[in-house]
Design a protein around this motif. Structure first.
Motif, PDB file in Angstrom:
ATOM      1  N   ALA A  66     -29.240 -25.933   7.655  1.00  0.00           N
ATOM      2  CA  ALA A  66     -29.093 -26.909   6.580  1.00  0.00           C
ATOM      3  C   ALA A  66     -30.238 -26.812   5.590  1.00  0.00           C
ATOM      4  N   THR A  67     -31.462 -26.590   6.087  1.00  0.00           N
ATOM      5  CA  THR A  67     -32.621 -26.448   5.205  1.00  0.00           C
ATOM      6  C   THR A  67     -32.438 -25.294   4.247  1.00  0.00           C
ATOM      7  N   LEU A  68     -32.021 -24.146   4.755  1.00  0.00           N
ATOM      8  CA  LEU A  68     -31.868 -22.974   3.907  1.00  0.00           C
ATOM      9  C   LEU A  68     -30.688 -23.128   2.967  1.00  0.00           C
ATOM     10  N   ALA A  69     -29.602 -23.726   3.431  1.00  0.00           N
ATOM     11  CA  ALA A  69     -28.448 -23.929   2.560  1.00  0.00           C
ATOM     12  C   ALA A  69     -28.829 -24.769   1.351  1.00  0.00           C
ATOM     13  N   LEU A  70     -29.585 -25.831   1.568  1.00  0.00           N
ATOM     14  CA  LEU A  70     -29.993 -26.686   0.461  1.00  0.00           C
ATOM     15  C   LEU A  70     -30.967 -25.969  -0.454  1.00  0.00           C
ATOM     16  N   ALA A  71     -31.887 -25.199   0.123  1.00  0.00           N
ATOM     17  CA  ALA A  71     -32.870 -24.495  -0.694  1.00  0.00           C
ATOM     18  C   ALA A  71     -32.217 -23.434  -1.566  1.00  0.00           C
ATOM     19  N   LEU A  72     -31.195 -22.746  -1.045  1.00  0.00           N
ATOM     20  CA  LEU A  72     -30.519 -21.705  -1.807  1.00  0.00           C
ATOM     21  C   LEU A  72     -29.576 -22.280  -2.851  1.00  0.00           C
ATOM     22  N   ALA A  73     -29.042 -23.452  -2.584  1.00  0.00           N
ATOM     23  CA  ALA A  73     -28.029 -24.012  -3.470  1.00  0.00           C
ATOM     24  C   ALA A  73     -28.626 -24.698  -4.685  1.00  0.00           C
ATOM     25  N   SER A  74     -29.920 -24.973  -4.667  1.00  0.00           N
ATOM     26  CA  SER A  74     -30.513 -25.752  -5.745  1.00  0.00           C
ATOM     27  C   SER A  74     -31.890 -25.234  -6.077  1.00  0.00           C
ATOM     28  N   ALA A  75     -32.232 -25.295  -7.343  1.00  0.00           N
ATOM     29  CA  ALA A  75     -33.590 -24.937  -7.764  1.00  0.00           C
ATOM     30  C   ALA A  75     -34.527 -26.114  -7.622  1.00  0.00           C
ATOM     31  N   ALA A  76     -33.998 -27.306  -7.363  1.00  0.00           N
ATOM     32  CA  ALA A  76     -34.843 -28.483  -7.228  1.00  0.00           C
ATOM     33  C   ALA A  76     -35.681 -28.381  -5.975  1.00  0.00           C
ATOM     34  N   ALA A  77     -36.905 -28.876  -6.061  1.00  0.00           N
ATOM     35  CA  ALA A  77     -37.829 -28.838  -4.926  1.00  0.00           C
ATOM     36  C   ALA A  77     -38.420 -30.218  -4.720  1.00  0.00           C
ATOM     37  N   PRO A  78     -38.886 -30.513  -3.492  1.00  0.00           N
ATOM     38  CA  PRO A  78     -39.555 -31.775  -3.264  1.00  0.00           C
ATOM     39  C   PRO A  78     -40.829 -31.880  -4.104  1.00  0.00           C
ATOM     40  N   ALA A  79     -41.422 -33.046  -4.129  1.00  0.00           N
ATOM     41  CA  ALA A  79     -42.642 -33.272  -4.903  1.00  0.00           C
ATOM     42  C   ALA A  79     -43.830 -32.637  -4.193  1.00  0.00           C
ATOM     43  N   GLN A  80     -43.927 -31.319  -4.294  1.00  0.00           N
ATOM     44  CA  GLN A  80     -44.994 -30.558  -3.661  1.00  0.00           C
ATOM     45  C   GLN A  80     -45.589 -29.607  -4.691  1.00  0.00           C
ATOM     46  N   SER A  81     -46.667 -28.923  -4.303  1.00  0.00           N
ATOM     47  CA  SER A  81     -47.264 -27.887  -5.147  1.00  0.00           C
ATOM     48  C   SER A  81     -47.314 -26.595  -4.353  1.00  0.00           C
ATOM     49  N   PRO A  82     -46.148 -25.999  -4.040  1.00  0.00           N
ATOM     50  CA  PRO A  82     -46.140 -24.808  -3.197  1.00  0.00           C
ATOM     51  C   PRO A  82     -46.709 -23.608  -3.935  1.00  0.00           C
ATOM     52  N   PRO A  83     -47.200 -22.612  -3.197  1.00  0.00           N
ATOM     53  CA  PRO A  83     -47.698 -21.390  -3.833  1.00  0.00           C
ATOM     54  C   PRO A  83     -46.580 -20.681  -4.596  1.00  0.00           C
ATOM     55  N   GLU A  84     -46.949 -19.844  -5.546  1.00  0.00           N
ATOM     56  CA  GLU A  84     -45.981 -19.087  -6.319  1.00  0.00           C
ATOM     57  C   GLU A  84     -45.081 -18.269  -5.396  1.00  0.00           C
ATOM     58  N   GLY A  85     -43.774 -18.343  -5.621  1.00  0.00           N
ATOM     59  CA  GLY A  85     -42.819 -17.597  -4.821  1.00  0.00           C
ATOM     60  C   GLY A  85     -42.360 -18.297  -3.562  1.00  0.00           C
ATOM     61  N   TRP A  86     -42.946 -19.426  -3.237  1.00  0.00           N
ATOM     62  CA  TRP A  86     -42.617 -20.179  -2.021  1.00  0.00           C
ATOM     63  C   TRP A  86     -41.923 -21.482  -2.381  1.00  0.00           C
ATOM     64  N   ARG A  87     -41.121 -22.001  -1.424  1.00  0.00           N
ATOM     65  CA  ARG A  87     -40.423 -23.258  -1.622  1.00  0.00           C
ATOM     66  C   ARG A  87     -40.782 -24.228  -0.509  1.00  0.00           C
ATOM     67  N   ALA A  88     -41.003 -25.468  -0.884  1.00  0.00           N
ATOM     68  CA  ALA A  88     -41.202 -26.529   0.097  1.00  0.00           C
ATOM     69  C   ALA A  88     -39.832 -27.086   0.460  1.00  0.00           C
ATOM     70  N   ALA A  89     -39.533 -27.133   1.756  1.00  0.00           N
ATOM     71  CA  ALA A  89     -38.229 -27.605   2.218  1.00  0.00           C
ATOM     72  C   ALA A  89     -38.414 -28.246   3.590  1.00  0.00           C
ATOM     73  N   GLY A  90     -37.305 -28.523   4.258  1.00  0.00           N
ATOM     74  CA  GLY A  90     -37.364 -29.110   5.588  1.00  0.00           C
ATOM     75  C   GLY A  90     -36.471 -30.318   5.716  1.00  0.00           C
TER      76      GLY A  90
END
Length: 207
Positions: free
Chosen positions: A13-37
């Motif tokens: 479910a985490t990966l499905a949501l991350a792939l389906a949307s460019a929106a990210a949680p209110a985080q400051s992840p490093p370039e090229g990385w996504r905050a999810a979970g």
């Protein structure tokens, strides 16, 4: 089963949501990385100088608020084409502070189903542990469409990680795969394949 156990279904479910949307949680992840979970807003997930193993920066995931009954992950999803037909190793240097469970993870996915996964369920990093290199070794079949990988913190505490590598492994290397799906459809099939990068990037967190 405790609600903060990161099952294959939760990672699906985490990966499905991350792939389906460019929106990210209110985080400051490093370039090229996504905050999810499952509960990403409970975690601070950042590039940080005090989380480095070498170089100037590493990455960290730290529980900040809430019940600690979920998990947060920094992750990437990349095209599988360069890896097909090979035995691949994912490595990372990791240390923890009072962690309920920190785990390196790698998933191999097809067009509409997970093929296999290792999320270190059989060897999680718990408590406070010094820097150590951890490894996942998996075979990537010709049917793979993308790979997803990262580090997650389940529950409370802090995990720091740096110097990831994803590279061909020796044919003699022991495969660590935990879950083999054998074509079984996902509970939450991927309906959108946006945001899959061509290759892994910024694995040392210097950007």
């Amino acid at each position: 089963m405790p609600s903060n156990v990161v099952t294959p279904r939760k990672l699906a479910a985490t990966l499905a949501l991350a792939l389906a949307s460019a929106a990210a949680p209110a985080q400051s992840p490093p370039e090229g990385w996504r905050a999810a979970g499952a509960t990403p807003k409970e975690y601070k997930m950042n590039r940080a100088a005090d989380a480095r193993y070498k170089g100037e920066f590493g990455a960290s995931i730290e529980h900040e608020s809430g019940s600690g009954q979920g998990f947060g992950t920094l992750m990437q999803a990349v095209n599988a084409t360069p890896f097909r037909g090979q035995r691949m190793a994912l490595r990372a240097w990791i240390r923890t502070q009072d962690a309920d469970s920190a785990q390196l993870w790698l998933r191999i996915d097809g067009a509409s189903q997970t093929i296999s996964m290792d999320n270190m369920d059989d060897r999680p990093i718990k408590g406070t542990a010094p820097w150590k290199e951890y490894e996942i070794v998996m075979n990537v079949p010709e049917s793979a469409t993308h790979l997803a990988f990262g580090v997650f913190l389940s529950g409370k505490g802090r995990v720091e990680f740096d110097e990831l590598q994803i590279a061909p492994a020796s044919s003699a290397a022991r495969v660590t795969t935990i879950y083999e799906y054998a074509g079984r459809p996902l509970d939450a099939p991927f309906t959108a394949m946006k945001n899959v990068a061509a290759t892994p990037m910024n694995l040392s967190f210097e950007r």
